[in-house]
Design a protein around this motif. Structure first.
Motif, PDB file in Angstrom:
ATOM      1  N   GLY A 434     -69.052  36.038 -37.619  1.00 50.20           N
ATOM      2  CA  GLY A 434     -69.367  35.585 -38.971  1.00 50.20           C
ATOM      3  C   GLY A 434     -68.166  35.672 -39.877  1.00 50.20           C
ATOM      4  O   GLY A 434     -67.161  36.331 -39.566  1.00 50.20           O
ATOM      5  N   ALA A 435     -68.261  34.991 -41.009  1.00 48.72           N
ATOM      6  CA  ALA A 435     -67.187  35.004 -42.005  1.00 48.72           C
ATOM      7  C   ALA A 435     -67.812  34.982 -43.390  1.00 48.72           C
ATOM      8  O   ALA A 435     -68.828  34.312 -43.623  1.00 48.72           O
ATOM      9  N   LEU A 436     -67.207  35.733 -44.287  1.00 44.31           N
ATOM     10  CA  LEU A 436     -67.620  35.766 -45.689  1.00 44.31           C
ATOM     11  C   LEU A 436     -66.383  35.570 -46.550  1.00 44.31           C
ATOM     12  O   LEU A 436     -65.400  36.314 -46.417  1.00 44.31           O
ATOM     13  N   PHE A 437     -66.420  34.557 -47.414  1.00 43.53           N
ATOM     14  CA  PHE A 437     -65.279  34.289 -48.294  1.00 43.53           C
ATOM     15  C   PHE A 437     -65.757  34.348 -49.737  1.00 43.53           C
ATOM     16  O   PHE A 437     -66.665  33.618 -50.137  1.00 43.53           O
ATOM     17  N   ARG A 446     -70.672  31.959 -46.755  1.00 43.93           N
ATOM     18  CA  ARG A 446     -70.710  32.678 -45.487  1.00 43.93           C
ATOM     19  C   ARG A 446     -71.203  31.764 -44.373  1.00 43.93           C
ATOM     20  O   ARG A 446     -71.884  30.758 -44.622  1.00 43.93           O
ATOM     21  N   ALA A 447     -70.858  32.114 -43.158  1.00 45.89           N
ATOM     22  CA  ALA A 447     -71.313  31.382 -41.976  1.00 45.89           C
ATOM     23  C   ALA A 447     -71.339  32.347 -40.804  1.00 45.89           C
ATOM     24  O   ALA A 447     -70.566  33.323 -40.758  1.00 45.89           O
ATOM     25  N   GLU A 487     -75.877  29.615 -38.643  1.00 38.23           N
ATOM     26  CA  GLU A 487     -76.367  29.555 -40.011  1.00 38.23           C
ATOM     27  C   GLU A 487     -75.200  29.527 -40.978  1.00 38.23           C
ATOM     28  O   GLU A 487     -74.079  29.925 -40.634  1.00 38.23           O
ATOM     29  N   ALA A 488     -75.457  29.046 -42.180  1.00 34.33           N
ATOM     30  CA  ALA A 488     -74.454  29.026 -43.244  1.00 34.33           C
ATOM     31  C   ALA A 488     -75.162  29.250 -44.563  1.00 34.33           C
ATOM     32  O   ALA A 488     -76.323  28.837 -44.738  1.00 34.33           O
TER      33      ALA A 488
END
Length: 673
Positions: A434-437, A446-447, A487-488
């Protein structure tokens, strides 16, 4: 050994007491005992978790955790009933409309310990008292961390109340509709450098009529319930940065559903011990044991309503543990590595009766059971790069299903079925990333993507069941369910104290276990793996705290369908899966004085069966809670469930229905001091 005595679990208590003497008294002032686990990794928000805080937990209209979890739209049990009128074995937890299943597709943890029944996979909600909790975190989608096997629909993490949240003494007493009572008390003294909390709860009620008026017969009775639970939790410091936590829980629950004599019983004796270290090398290690049992009597729905089945004894044992390490790898990384294991063993004993014979004789005695074990290794890292957080993890799980058997002996003592099933084992690999910006202080995107799996439970493999007149057969050849999902989402804070979030998701559950109807006999089903259940949709949440007002809303749109080429249910919605679900709570809670909250919940229509022949209509309910402090730690509380008396259909088998909780009113007192 299928059922272990609780005295074995209590052997850990002297260790807790001994630990109280260990810290150097000269350093006592520097020791802070929290009773909590390790802090959440920084990458957790990438998976879009929803939090339920303690204020909400202790102010539910029903006082039951499963109803409070309904604040998270998309949370569902196999049926719409709560733990006063549902059969315990039907209380599995699922998210994202991945299909009705009495076993939990969602991993439920209490202080890191899996709570699902070792044999059935249901959650003992009546033993999870909200007053004992600090916070609940619900993460939808696959899981990878400790005990991640089984989290194909998500993870629900319950954390015990910490010392600063627990008064030295607390008690409550309520009286409600249908001669219902609810009594609870908790004593939490400090002990050395730590503390001990002893709590208990007992509730009972004559129950309401679950059968619609036009379907009642001479044998119809209200859904009476009578249950209690006790909990002992001890926390002791070992050093300025480490502590030992011990928990022991016992519970017993009796219920009657639909007909006189249709009684069910569930009980459990659980214990766990946990070591937490918050130094440079952070450690979370625990071990647990669970001894559970279940019984259930089935009454024929045909006159003269005699016993047709006595599921008289289902003892099971669960044993497990984990070790999670967080080594010091620099300020920008949080690395988690570890291993966990779960072992389950259980037996089913039941007697079949001839309900058509006035003598009601036994026609067969059945005995089934087996063992399963899952051992996993996991690693996950969160990497912070300025406003960007990247997170990723992998799991490798070895599983084994063994010792499965099914025996049936006729009334004359002759063995009619004597099946032994092949042992099976394999490795399963799963992962997530996952990534959170953080675009700004107000906006984050996020994704995430993930895989996961769930083993069939011993119940699904070996135990048939009957909800008269429908019989569902077990299937010892079931294979694990396997999840893939993406998911996003976006998190937006337009004003201080107000947060909005939206998530779009796509989940595919391959080899999903479903109750499949026999085309030639609508009253016969069997658990089978279907090709896939595909769920895609949108989840919206909003929460705010502005002045004395609190707002929490949640909506889930889930477009689910079954993929099963050549079958009559191919392309249909999974059983027990609503398309729309929503919840909204508005509360007025000033720092002092009276308080008021109202909760509205909506669930759209869903289907009882895989062929979509029996509809459960949509339902809209309203709950409310009002409190008035009287002084000296005493508060007068009034609670109301389903205030407008909405008819909630919880079961529909060819027109034979059960109903959920009608309007129910409570009045009582709480004390804290």
């Amino acid at each position: 050994m299928k059922y272990l005595p609780f005295s074995i679990a209590l052997a850990a208590v002297p260790g807790i007491a001994f630990a109280q003497t260990q810290p150097d008294t000269a350093s006592q002032a520097n020791i802070v005992v929290t009773g909590a686990g390790l802090p959440l990794p920084p990458g957790s928000p990438a998976y879009g978790s929803v939090m339920i805080d303690r204020d909400r937990l202790i102010n539910g209209a029903s006082g039951r955790i499963e109803n409070i979890l309904g604040d998270v739209a998309g949370f569902q049990q196999f049926r719409r009933s709560d733990s006063r009128s549902a059969n315990p074995s039907a209380q599995g937890a699922t998210l994202r409309a991945l299909g009705g299943n009495a076993s939990s597709r969602t991993l439920v943890l209490l202080d890191g310990v899996p709570m699902a029944d070792p044999f059935f996979g249901y959650i003992p909600f009546s033993a999870l008292v909200p007053d004992r909790l600090s916070v609940v975190r619900v993460t939808r989608g696959g899981g990878v961390g400790a005990f991640g096997a089984g989290a194909v629909a998500g993870t629900i993490e319950l954390a015990s109340a910490t010392r600063d949240q627990l008064p030295s003494f607390a008690a409550s007493a309520f009286y409600g509709s249908k001669d219902a009572t609810e009594l609870a008390a908790a004593l939490t003294p400090d002990l050395g450098g730590g503390y001990v909390s002893l709590s208990g709860r007992w509730d009972r009620g004559d129950g309401f009529m679950t059968t619609p008026r036009d379907q009642r017969v001479a044998a119809t009775v209200p859904a009476a319930y009578d249950g209690w639970s006790g909990d002992l939790r001890a926390v002791a410091p070992l050093s300025a940065t480490s502590e030992l936590q011990f928990r022991a829980t016992v519970f017993h629950d009796d219920r009657t559903l639909r007909f006189r004599g249709a009684d069910s019983m569930s009980e459990g004796q659980d214990a766990s011990i946990r070591y937490i270290a918050r130094g440079a090398w952070q450690v979370d290690a625990l071990a647990y044991i669970q001894a559970r049992n279940f019984s259930n009597i089935v009454i024929s729905s045909n006159a003269p309503y005699r016993q047709s089945l006595d599921q008289r004894n289902t003892p099971s044992t669960g044993i497990g543990g984990k070790i999670e390490l967080r080594p010091p790898v620099g300020p920008d990384h949080v690395l988690r590595i570890g291993t966990d294991t779960r072992f389950a063993t259980g037996d089913m004993y039941e007697d079949a009766y001839d309900a058509g014979d006035p003598a009601n004789p036994i026609t067969a005695r059945r005995h089934a059971g087996g063992d399963q074990i899952t051992t996993g290794f996991f690693a996950e890292d969160d990497w912070t790069i300025g406003s960007l957080i990247l997170t990723g993890g992998v799991r490798a799980d070895y599983w084994r299903i063994s010792g499965g058997f099914y025996r049936q002996v006729g009334a004359n003592g002759v063995v009619t079925v004597n099946d032994d099933f092949d042992n099976r084992s394999d490795w399963q690999f799963s992962g997530r990333a996952g990534a959170l910006f953080r675009v700004s202080e107000k906006l984050a995107v996020r994704a995430a993507g993930y895989t996961g799996f769930r083993l069939p439970t011993l119940n699904e493999l070996y135990r048939p069941f009957t909800v008269f007149p429908v019989r569902t057969e077990a299937n010892a050849a079931l294979t694990p369910e396997k999840l893939k999902g993406v998911e996003a989402g976006v998190d937006f804070t337009p004003l201080p104290g107000l947060t909005l979030a939206a998530t779009a998701f796509y989940n595919r559950l391959d080899d999903a276990i479903a109750n499949v109807t026999d085309p030639a006999n609508p009253n016969l089903r069997q658990r089978r793996n279907v090709d896939a259940v595909i769920a895609k949709g949108v989840e919206l949440t909003a929460s705010g705290h502005i002045g004395d007002f609190l707002l929490s809303t949640s909506y889930a749109y889930s477009r689910s369908k079954v993929r099963a080429p050549g079958r009559g249910f191919d392309g249909l919605r999974p059983a027990q899966s609503p398309r729309h679900a929503a919840s909204a709570t508005l509360a007025w809670q000033p720092a002092q004085g009276p308080a008021l909250s109202t909760t509205l919940r909506y669930v759209s229509k869903q289907y009882e069966d895989d062929l979509q022949t029996d509809v459960l209509p949509h339902a809209l309910t309203v709950d409310a809670v009002a409190s008035l402090p009287l002084g000296h730690g005493i508060t007068l509380v009034a609670r109301g469930e389903n205030l407008f008396d909405e008819e909630v259909v919880t079961r529909n088998a060819g027109g034979s229905m059960d109903l959920g909780t009608p309007r129910t009113l409570w009045i009582g007192f709480k004390f804290a001091g």
